[in-house]
Design a protein around this motif. Structure first.
Motif, mmCIF file in Angstrom:
data_model
loop_
_atom_site.group_PDB
_atom_site.id
_atom_site.type_symbol
_atom_site.label_atom_id
_atom_site.label_comp_id
_atom_site.label_asym_id
_atom_site.label_seq_id
_atom_site.Cartn_x
_atom_site.Cartn_y
_atom_site.Cartn_z
ATOM 1 N N MET A 233 -57.595 28.968 15.049
ATOM 2 C CA MET A 233 -57.099 29.260 13.698
ATOM 3 C C MET A 233 -55.577 29.147 13.670
ATOM 4 S SD MET A 233 -57.542 32.691 11.328
ATOM 5 C CE MET A 233 -59.067 32.182 10.544
ATOM 6 N N ARG A 234 -55.068 28.545 12.607
ATOM 7 C CA ARG A 234 -53.619 28.428 12.418
ATOM 8 C C ARG A 234 -53.194 29.431 11.344
ATOM 9 N NH1 ARG A 234 -54.222 22.299 11.002
ATOM 10 N NH2 ARG A 234 -56.039 23.344 10.123
ATOM 11 N N ILE A 235 -52.279 30.324 11.725
ATOM 12 C CA ILE A 235 -51.870 31.423 10.848
ATOM 13 C C ILE A 235 -50.380 31.300 10.536
ATOM 14 C CG2 ILE A 235 -51.628 33.922 10.631
ATOM 15 C CD1 ILE A 235 -53.991 34.244 12.525
ATOM 16 N N LEU A 236 -50.042 31.458 9.266
ATOM 17 C CA LEU A 236 -48.655 31.506 8.822
ATOM 18 C C LEU A 236 -48.392 32.856 8.182
ATOM 19 C CD1 LEU A 236 -45.892 30.156 8.084
ATOM 20 C CD2 LEU A 236 -46.972 29.478 5.918
ATOM 21 N N ALA A 237 -47.276 33.491 8.574
ATOM 22 C CA ALA A 237 -46.817 34.715 7.910
ATOM 23 C C ALA A 237 -45.496 34.421 7.207
ATOM 24 C CB ALA A 237 -46.632 35.845 8.915
ATOM 25 N N ILE A 238 -45.398 34.804 5.956
ATOM 26 C CA ILE A 238 -44.187 34.580 5.161
ATOM 27 C C ILE A 238 -43.521 35.922 4.909
ATOM 28 C CG2 ILE A 238 -43.280 33.713 2.975
ATOM 29 C CD1 ILE A 238 -45.773 31.925 2.779
ATOM 30 N N TYR A 239 -42.332 36.096 5.480
ATOM 31 C CA TYR A 239 -41.591 37.345 5.290
ATOM 32 C C TYR A 239 -40.130 37.109 5.639
ATOM 33 C CZ TYR A 239 -40.260 42.265 5.657
ATOM 34 O OH TYR A 239 -39.640 43.479 5.492
ATOM 35 N N ARG A 240 -39.249 37.400 4.718
ATOM 36 C CA ARG A 240 -37.821 37.082 4.895
ATOM 37 C C ARG A 240 -37.174 37.830 6.052
ATOM 38 N NH1 ARG A 240 -33.505 37.489 0.308
ATOM 39 N NH2 ARG A 240 -32.240 37.279 2.187
ATOM 40 N N HIS A 241 -37.705 38.989 6.401
ATOM 41 C CA HIS A 241 -37.005 39.863 7.346
ATOM 42 C C HIS A 241 -37.799 40.073 8.633
ATOM 43 C CE1 HIS A 241 -34.011 40.746 4.298
ATOM 44 N NE2 HIS A 241 -34.976 41.001 3.444
ATOM 45 N N TYR A 242 -38.296 38.991 9.195
ATOM 46 C CA TYR A 242 -39.056 39.111 10.446
ATOM 47 C C TYR A 242 -38.130 39.580 11.576
ATOM 48 C CZ TYR A 242 -42.526 37.970 14.017
ATOM 49 O OH TYR A 242 -43.425 38.051 15.054
ATOM 50 N N GLU B 255 -52.945 29.908 16.616
ATOM 51 C CA GLU B 255 -51.594 29.351 16.545
ATOM 52 C C GLU B 255 -50.884 30.056 15.406
ATOM 53 O OE1 GLU B 255 -51.575 25.116 16.189
ATOM 54 O OE2 GLU B 255 -53.307 24.879 17.526
ATOM 55 N N VAL B 256 -49.743 30.674 15.721
ATOM 56 C CA VAL B 256 -49.115 31.569 14.744
ATOM 57 C C VAL B 256 -47.672 31.167 14.507
ATOM 58 C CG1 VAL B 256 -48.621 33.963 14.140
ATOM 59 C CG2 VAL B 256 -50.603 33.438 15.572
ATOM 60 N N CYS B 257 -47.283 31.143 13.227
ATOM 61 C CA CYS B 257 -45.913 30.835 12.835
ATOM 62 C C CYS B 257 -45.430 31.898 11.857
ATOM 63 C CB CYS B 257 -45.823 29.454 12.191
ATOM 64 S SG CYS B 257 -44.176 29.019 11.566
ATOM 65 N N ALA B 258 -44.202 32.384 12.044
ATOM 66 C CA ALA B 258 -43.559 33.293 11.108
ATOM 67 C C ALA B 258 -42.447 32.544 10.391
ATOM 68 C CB ALA B 258 -43.001 34.514 11.833
ATOM 69 N N TYR B 259 -42.525 32.468 9.072
ATOM 70 C CA TYR B 259 -41.496 31.791 8.280
ATOM 71 C C TYR B 259 -40.578 32.858 7.716
ATOM 72 C CZ TYR B 259 -39.474 28.056 5.489
ATOM 73 O OH TYR B 259 -38.609 27.122 4.960
ATOM 74 N N SER B 260 -39.289 32.804 8.085
ATOM 75 C CA SER B 260 -38.390 33.908 7.802
ATOM 76 C C SER B 260 -36.984 33.399 7.514
ATOM 77 C CB SER B 260 -38.374 34.862 9.015
ATOM 78 O OG SER B 260 -37.603 36.006 8.762
ATOM 79 N N GLY B 261 -36.059 34.350 7.351
ATOM 80 C CA GLY B 261 -34.639 34.039 7.218
ATOM 81 C C GLY B 261 -33.878 34.629 8.391
ATOM 82 N N ARG C 201 -26.720 36.225 14.230
ATOM 83 C CA ARG C 201 -27.501 35.025 13.945
ATOM 84 C C ARG C 201 -28.450 34.702 15.096
ATOM 85 N NH1 ARG C 201 -27.012 31.258 10.151
ATOM 86 N NH2 ARG C 201 -25.038 32.173 9.475
ATOM 87 N N GLN C 202 -29.680 34.358 14.741
ATOM 88 C CA GLN C 202 -30.697 33.973 15.716
ATOM 89 C C GLN C 202 -30.894 32.455 15.682
ATOM 90 O OE1 GLN C 202 -32.340 36.679 17.576
ATOM 91 N NE2 GLN C 202 -30.508 37.588 16.652
ATOM 92 N N GLN C 203 -31.635 31.955 16.654
ATOM 93 C CA GLN C 203 -31.954 30.529 16.656
ATOM 94 C C GLN C 203 -32.778 30.190 15.414
ATOM 95 O OE1 GLN C 203 -33.455 28.909 20.430
ATOM 96 N NE2 GLN C 203 -32.866 30.842 21.400
ATOM 97 N N TRP C 204 -32.565 28.969 14.922
ATOM 98 C CA TRP C 204 -33.289 28.551 13.718
ATOM 99 C C TRP C 204 -34.779 28.382 13.986
ATOM 100 C CZ3 TRP C 204 -30.736 29.441 9.527
ATOM 101 C CH2 TRP C 204 -29.343 29.361 9.533
ATOM 102 N N VAL C 205 -35.114 27.901 15.155
ATOM 103 C CA VAL C 205 -36.521 27.779 15.569
ATOM 104 C C VAL C 205 -36.622 28.296 16.990
ATOM 105 C CG1 VAL C 205 -38.484 26.243 15.944
ATOM 106 C CG2 VAL C 205 -36.857 25.751 14.099
ATOM 107 N N ILE D 136 -41.146 31.121 15.407
ATOM 108 C CA ILE D 136 -40.369 31.663 14.297
ATOM 109 C C ILE D 136 -39.486 30.554 13.748
ATOM 110 C CG2 ILE D 136 -38.760 33.464 13.555
ATOM 111 C CD1 ILE D 136 -39.493 34.987 16.149
ATOM 112 N N ARG D 137 -39.618 30.302 12.458
ATOM 113 C CA ARG D 137 -38.796 29.301 11.775
ATOM 114 C C ARG D 137 -37.950 30.028 10.737
ATOM 115 N NH1 ARG D 137 -40.732 24.326 13.228
ATOM 116 N NH2 ARG D 137 -39.366 23.329 11.679
ATOM 117 N N ARG D 138 -36.631 29.904 10.860
ATOM 118 C CA ARG D 138 -35.713 30.638 9.980
ATOM 119 C C ARG D 138 -35.005 29.683 9.027
ATOM 120 N NH1 ARG D 138 -34.982 33.315 15.074
ATOM 121 N NH2 ARG D 138 -35.892 35.414 14.973
ATOM 122 N N LEU D 139 -34.855 30.150 7.814
ATOM 123 C CA LEU D 139 -34.248 29.359 6.745
ATOM 124 C C LEU D 139 -32.845 29.873 6.453
ATOM 125 C CD1 LEU D 139 -34.658 27.222 4.462
ATOM 126 C CD2 LEU D 139 -35.501 29.125 3.044
ATOM 127 N N ALA D 140 -31.893 28.958 6.266
ATOM 128 C CA ALA D 140 -30.529 29.338 5.895
ATOM 129 C C ALA D 140 -30.470 29.671 4.406
ATOM 130 C CB ALA D 140 -29.561 28.199 6.220
#
Length: 421
Positions: A1-10, A34-40, A51-55, A63-67
């Protein structure tokens, strides 16, 4: 299963939910997803994490972070732009860049995140879980932040559609579940999974506690958390004024929020003697304060119990702190406190009711011995422990996966075979 979590403050951002979501996602990764967290980038309340790494991958979770634009709490326009931009990019990620089987999102920002989940589900067919930490816009109407006008009615209509469009609604109490049912959510959608205590080490924060929290000559009441309108703290200050003739108590507020300045003004004449205000602290220092104080205060405005549950309650109990609770006596929270002898509950929200509870708490302080506080901590683990929470999330994810497989199988079954079945 591929899981995405959307939360700005991971994680490593400092919201309590950042830590809880990390536990949930890393658990699902351990179970083979397979898990991905989409965050800022960390930004909550002037976060100093840096500042953390962007990916990056942490605990098996990508963890994928957006500017986004720099923001402060009172920069409402910038915050609104950032929220909208973040959700648009999250939808684009989930629909154009990758496909996911399950998408999980916290109910922030209110209403808008539900629209984003519906759009993702409509475009990709992904299953969705809306993690309802607070129920909005109803909660905002309850405390007077919204009028019962056209804006509220439009927001409510959209949010009702958001709830109907989710495969599951995870909420925190039976009171909140009843509210969701009353607004049209299906019984099979709702799962009550309370958050676990925030993991921290009280000992690591102990050396930094101010004198007002370590003075054992007085009964110390600690309110640690957001000083907002949901918490309805004005009557607590009024009660403190009525206790002014006694000198064997201290009331300490630790945190920030929209109501702090008003509370400080209301406490005039008591500040520095009986009432103290401390800035927001790290989870470690807060846990040390809870372990040191005699009682942790938990308060909700009248009616708010239907739309929110104070998750800090679990962290207080995990520290072994008895509770002094201001909430309706027939609420889920009051019932748990009474049933498991976790502290005292005010008979009402008026100052005189709170004075009675505080006075009783001062007189009964000696009953909460070290052994009794240890029992409270153990009870908290039984009721709200991390493993208990994660197992309930495991069951929910498995249930949704099973439904998705059944739905897919039916979709690929010829009509004549479906009729025969």
């Amino acid at each position: 299963m591929r899981i995405l979590a959307i939360y700005r403050h991971y994680w490593p951002d400092t919201t309590p939910y950042a830590r809880i979501l990390r536990l949930i996602l890393e658990r699902q990764r351990e179970r083979g997803a397979e898990v991905c967290a989409y965050s800022g980038q960390p930004s909550y309340n002037g976060n100093q994490v840096g500042r953390q790494q962007w990916v990056e991958t942490v605990g098996g979770v990508e963890i994928r972070r957006l500017a986004m634009f720099p923001e402060k709490k009172h920069w409402r326009v910038v915050r609104a732009i950032n929220s909208l931009y973040f959700l648009l990019r999250a939808v684009a990620h989930a629909t154009l860049r990758r496909r996911y089987d399950l998408v999980i999102a916290n109910s922030h920002p209110p209403v808008a995140i539900g629209v984003a989940l519906r759009l993702i589900r409509w475009l990709t067919g992904a299953q969705t879980i809306l993690h309802v930490q607070d129920i909005h816009p109803e909660g905002l109407l309850e405390i007077g932040d919204l009028d019962n006008g056209a804006i509220y009615r439009m927001a409510l209509a959209i949010e009702r559609a958001n709830r109907r469009g989710a495969n599951a609604l995870v909420t925190l109490s039976s009171d909140m579940a009843d509210s969701l049912l009353a607004q049209g959510a299906g019984p099979d959608q709702i799962a009550i999974i309370n958050n676990c205590p925030i993991a921290s080490s009280p000992e690591s924060g102990d050396a930094r506690l101010p004198d007002c929290l370590t003075d054992r000559s007085a009964t110390r009441f600690l309110f640690a958390g957001n000083l907002g309108r949901f918490q309805h703290l004005d009557p607590l200050i009024d009660a403190a004024h009525r206790l002014g003739e006694r000198d064997d108590w201290r009331l300490i507020f630790m945190g920030s929020g929209a109501a702090r300045l008003e509370l400080e003004e209301r406490a005039a004449g008591l500040i520095g003697e009986r009432v103290f205000f401390l800035d927001q602290q790290s989870p470690e220092v807060a846990a040390a304060a809870m372990a040191s104080c005699d009682y942790s205060v938990v308060s909700l405005a009248p009616g708010v119990r239907r739309y929110a549950f104070p998750s800090k309650t679990m962290t207080c109990l995990r520290a072994g702190s008895p509770l002094a609770v201001v909430v309706e006596p027939d609420s889920d929270l009051a019932r748990i406190v009474a049933e498991h002898q976790l502290g005292l509950v005010s008979l009402g929200h008026q100052a005189e009711d709170i004075v009675e509870m505080l006075s009783e708490a001062i007189d009964r302080r000696h009953e909460f011995t070290a052994n009794e506080r240890l029992r409270i901590a153990r009870t908290a683990e039984q009721l709200y422990g991390t493993e208990r929470m994660l197992k309930e999330w495991d069951s929910l994810v498995d249930k949704i996966a099973s439904r998705a497989l059944d739905s897919s199988a039916r979709a690929h079954t010829p009509p004549e075979h479906r009729a025969a079945a």
